[in-house]
Design a protein around this motif. Structure first.
Motif, PDB file in Angstrom:
ATOM      1  N   ASP A 295      33.077  30.390  59.270  1.00  0.00           N
ATOM      2  CA  ASP A 295      33.725  29.142  59.668  1.00  0.00           C
ATOM      3  C   ASP A 295      33.961  28.189  58.504  1.00  0.00           C
ATOM      4  O   ASP A 295      34.697  27.208  58.643  1.00  0.00           O
ATOM      5  N   PHE A 296      33.344  28.463  57.377  1.00  0.00           N
ATOM      6  CA  PHE A 296      33.578  27.666  56.169  1.00  0.00           C
ATOM      7  C   PHE A 296      35.011  27.846  55.681  1.00  0.00           C
ATOM      8  O   PHE A 296      35.580  26.975  55.032  1.00  0.00           O
ATOM      9  N   HIS A 297      35.596  28.999  56.027  1.00  0.00           N
ATOM     10  CA  HIS A 297      36.950  29.338  55.609  1.00  0.00           C
ATOM     11  C   HIS A 297      37.922  29.068  56.760  1.00  0.00           C
ATOM     12  O   HIS A 297      37.729  29.597  57.866  1.00  0.00           O
ATOM     13  N   PRO A 298      38.974  28.269  56.556  1.00  0.00           N
ATOM     14  CA  PRO A 298      39.932  27.982  57.618  1.00  0.00           C
ATOM     15  C   PRO A 298      40.491  29.231  58.307  1.00  0.00           C
ATOM     16  O   PRO A 298      40.767  29.214  59.506  1.00  0.00           O
ATOM     17  N   ILE A 299      40.643  30.322  57.576  1.00  0.00           N
ATOM     18  CA  ILE A 299      41.158  31.552  58.174  1.00  0.00           C
ATOM     19  C   ILE A 299      40.148  32.148  59.143  1.00  0.00           C
ATOM     20  O   ILE A 299      40.495  32.948  60.012  1.00  0.00           O
ATOM     21  N   GLY A 300      38.878  31.770  58.996  1.00  0.00           N
ATOM     22  CA  GLY A 300      37.873  32.182  59.975  1.00  0.00           C
ATOM     23  C   GLY A 300      37.023  33.373  59.613  1.00  0.00           C
ATOM     24  O   GLY A 300      36.263  33.868  60.444  1.00  0.00           O
ATOM     25  N   ARG A 301      37.130  33.824  58.377  1.00  0.00           N
ATOM     26  CA  ARG A 301      36.283  34.945  57.953  1.00  0.00           C
ATOM     27  C   ARG A 301      36.059  34.881  56.455  1.00  0.00           C
ATOM     28  O   ARG A 301      36.868  34.298  55.712  1.00  0.00           O
ATOM     29  N   VAL A 302      34.960  35.499  56.017  1.00  0.00           N
ATOM     30  CA  VAL A 302      34.736  35.646  54.589  1.00  0.00           C
ATOM     31  C   VAL A 302      35.668  36.726  54.061  1.00  0.00           C
ATOM     32  O   VAL A 302      36.255  37.497  54.825  1.00  0.00           O
ATOM     33  N   GLY A 303      35.806  36.785  52.748  1.00  0.00           N
ATOM     34  CA  GLY A 303      36.712  37.747  52.149  1.00  0.00           C
ATOM     35  C   GLY A 303      36.072  39.100  51.917  1.00  0.00           C
ATOM     36  O   GLY A 303      34.852  39.271  52.013  1.00  0.00           O
ATOM     37  N   THR A 304      36.907  40.063  51.600  1.00  0.00           N
ATOM     38  CA  THR A 304      36.452  41.400  51.220  1.00  0.00           C
ATOM     39  C   THR A 304      36.883  41.659  49.775  1.00  0.00           C
ATOM     40  O   THR A 304      37.803  41.019  49.257  1.00  0.00           O
ATOM     41  N   ALA A 305      36.225  42.611  49.146  1.00  0.00           N
ATOM     42  CA  ALA A 305      36.612  42.975  47.782  1.00  0.00           C
ATOM     43  C   ALA A 305      38.064  43.434  47.734  1.00  0.00           C
ATOM     44  O   ALA A 305      38.787  43.165  46.768  1.00  0.00           O
ATOM     45  N   GLU A 306      38.503  44.090  48.804  1.00  0.00           N
ATOM     46  CA  GLU A 306      39.882  44.574  48.863  1.00  0.00           C
ATOM     47  C   GLU A 306      40.874  43.420  48.927  1.00  0.00           C
ATOM     48  O   GLU A 306      41.977  43.510  48.368  1.00  0.00           O
ATOM     49  N   ASP A 307      40.510  42.325  49.609  1.00  0.00           N
ATOM     50  CA  ASP A 307      41.392  41.147  49.640  1.00  0.00           C
ATOM     51  C   ASP A 307      41.702  40.681  48.225  1.00  0.00           C
ATOM     52  O   ASP A 307      42.858  40.354  47.895  1.00  0.00           O
ATOM     53  N   ILE A 308      40.685  40.628  47.404  1.00  0.00           N
ATOM     54  CA  ILE A 308      40.863  40.141  46.039  1.00  0.00           C
ATOM     55  C   ILE A 308      41.573  41.182  45.180  1.00  0.00           C
ATOM     56  O   ILE A 308      42.455  40.859  44.376  1.00  0.00           O
ATOM     57  N   ALA A 309      41.213  42.447  45.368  1.00  0.00           N
ATOM     58  CA  ALA A 309      41.816  43.518  44.568  1.00  0.00           C
ATOM     59  C   ALA A 309      43.329  43.601  44.777  1.00  0.00           C
ATOM     60  O   ALA A 309      44.082  43.874  43.837  1.00  0.00           O
ATOM     61  N   LYS A 310      43.781  43.353  45.993  1.00  0.00           N
ATOM     62  CA  LYS A 310      45.221  43.388  46.272  1.00  0.00           C
ATOM     63  C   LYS A 310      45.962  42.343  45.452  1.00  0.00           C
ATOM     64  O   LYS A 310      47.048  42.608  44.922  1.00  0.00           O
ATOM     65  N   THR A 311      45.374  41.160  45.345  1.00  0.00           N
ATOM     66  CA  THR A 311      46.007  40.103  44.569  1.00  0.00           C
ATOM     67  C   THR A 311      45.923  40.401  43.081  1.00  0.00           C
ATOM     68  O   THR A 311      46.877  40.153  42.327  1.00  0.00           O
ATOM     69  N   ILE A 312      44.789  40.924  42.634  1.00  0.00           N
ATOM     70  CA  ILE A 312      44.648  41.266  41.211  1.00  0.00           C
ATOM     71  C   ILE A 312      45.693  42.289  40.795  1.00  0.00           C
ATOM     72  O   ILE A 312      46.361  42.130  39.763  1.00  0.00           O
ATOM     73  N   THR A 313      45.855  43.335  41.591  1.00  0.00           N
ATOM     74  CA  THR A 313      46.819  44.373  41.220  1.00  0.00           C
ATOM     75  C   THR A 313      48.252  43.838  41.257  1.00  0.00           C
ATOM     76  O   THR A 313      49.094  44.263  40.464  1.00  0.00           O
ATOM     77  N   PHE A 314      48.519  42.888  42.146  1.00  0.00           N
ATOM     78  CA  PHE A 314      49.835  42.246  42.154  1.00  0.00           C
ATOM     79  C   PHE A 314      50.051  41.453  40.870  1.00  0.00           C
ATOM     80  O   PHE A 314      51.107  41.539  40.241  1.00  0.00           O
ATOM     81  N   LEU A 315      49.042  40.688  40.465  1.00  0.00           N
ATOM     82  CA  LEU A 315      49.169  39.878  39.252  1.00  0.00           C
ATOM     83  C   LEU A 315      49.276  40.740  37.998  1.00  0.00           C
ATOM     84  O   LEU A 315      49.906  40.344  37.015  1.00  0.00           O
ATOM     85  N   LEU A 316      48.668  41.912  38.017  1.00  0.00           N
ATOM     86  CA  LEU A 316      48.794  42.826  36.888  1.00  0.00           C
ATOM     87  C   LEU A 316      50.193  43.427  36.807  1.00  0.00           C
ATOM     88  O   LEU A 316      50.703  43.679  35.710  1.00  0.00           O
ATOM     89  N   SER A 317      50.807  43.621  37.951  1.00  0.00           N
ATOM     90  CA  SER A 317      52.058  44.379  38.023  1.00  0.00           C
ATOM     91  C   SER A 317      53.283  43.566  37.611  1.00  0.00           C
ATOM     92  O   SER A 317      53.253  42.339  37.516  1.00  0.00           O
ATOM     93  N   ASP A 318      54.385  44.280  37.418  1.00  0.00           N
ATOM     94  CA  ASP A 318      55.651  43.628  37.082  1.00  0.00           C
ATOM     95  C   ASP A 318      56.216  42.825  38.242  1.00  0.00           C
ATOM     96  O   ASP A 318      57.149  42.039  38.051  1.00  0.00           O
ATOM     97  N   ASP A 319      55.674  43.017  39.454  1.00  0.00           N
ATOM     98  CA  ASP A 319      56.125  42.222  40.599  1.00  0.00           C
ATOM     99  C   ASP A 319      55.813  40.744  40.402  1.00  0.00           C
ATOM    100  O   ASP A 319      56.389  39.886  41.080  1.00  0.00           O
TER     101      ASP A 319
END
Length: 250
Positions: A206-230
């Motif tokens: 409940d600390f997070h407005p979305i209603g759940r804590v994060g997962t390692a995969e949540d962060i990894a998806k963003t990291i790989t996007f930032l690494l990529s040419d996208d």
């Protein structure tokens, strides 16, 4: 073949990022403290692609220096770098010892010089992309989890991200960071029994407005996007990947 170096890639967000990069056909090298766990990770990840592992204690500068001297030879096609290693243990400011302080800032010293060596290889290769894992705690103090030295170090990593984005832009090297809130990873094992981490952290949903804590995969998806040419027009950014925590009070 593109090569990626993940500092702290044996667990948590670093490992999840390694898995995604391997699935994309990237050769991955992992730096982590040596031992049985590192060998197990190498064996586990090798089914997904080409993996190299290097046992390095990031708190020992001589081991870091030794690795930086071989980096260019071992990873001549290095294009991606992720600084993911970390440690977290809430402790009040008045109880912090010099040893507590050094734990966090040793990571930044290691990141600094490993990144320097990696950026030199990227420059010679015509460019690359770097992502640092920062923290929401670097932007916002949480009274329930006092973490002054940790937050100070992470704020420094955020600052380094922006400075390197400016300095390395002419070498076509992009530098960004992610700033997660509470994510289920083994980093909490310093004060929570490892088999109880997932269950214990549900209290922060409940600390997070979305209603759940994060997962390692949540962060990894963003990291790989930032690494990529996208994300080729993104550099110097500190991305809040935090379930909405920094948007306001919940």
């Amino acid at each position: 073949m593109k090569q990626a170096l993940i500092v702290g890639g044996s667990t948590g967000m670093g490992k999840a990022t390694a898995e995604r990069l391997l699935e994309q056909g990237v050769e991955v090298a992992i730096i982590a403290r040596g031992g049985e766990n590192l060998d197990e990770v190498a064996k586990e990840l090798s089914v997904k692609g080409s993996v190299k592992v290097y046992p390095v204690d990031l708190s020992k500068l001589e081991e870091v220096r030794k690795f930086t001297t071989i980096l260019a030879t071992e990873l001549p096609n290095l294009e991606y770098l992720v600084n993911a290693a970390g440690y977290f243990k809430p402790k009040s400011f008045l109880e912090h010892t010099e040893e507590d302080y050094e734990i966090y800032h040793d990571f930044n010293k290691a990141f600094f010089f490993i990144t320097q060596a990696a950026a030199q290889v990227m420059k010679e290769n015509g460019g690359g992309s770097i992502v640092n894992i920062g923290s929401m705690w670097a932007k916002q103090a949480i009274k329930a989890t006092p973490s002054s030295a940790y937050s100070m170090a992470k704020a420094g990593l955020h600052s380094l991200t922006q400075h390197l984005a400016m300095e390395l832009a002419d070498s076509k090297i992009r530098v960004n960071a992610v700033s997660p809130a509470v994510v289920v990873t083994p980093i909490y094992g310093s004060f929570i029994e490892k088999d109880k981490i997932t269950e214990s952290l549900q209290g922060f949903n409940d600390f997070h407005p979305i209603g759940r804590v994060g997962t390692a995969e949540d962060i990894a998806k963003t990291i790989t996007f930032l690494l990529s040419d996208d994300s080729s027009w993104v550099t110097g950014a500190i991305w809040d990947i935090d379930g909405g925590v920094m948007a306001g009070r919940n």
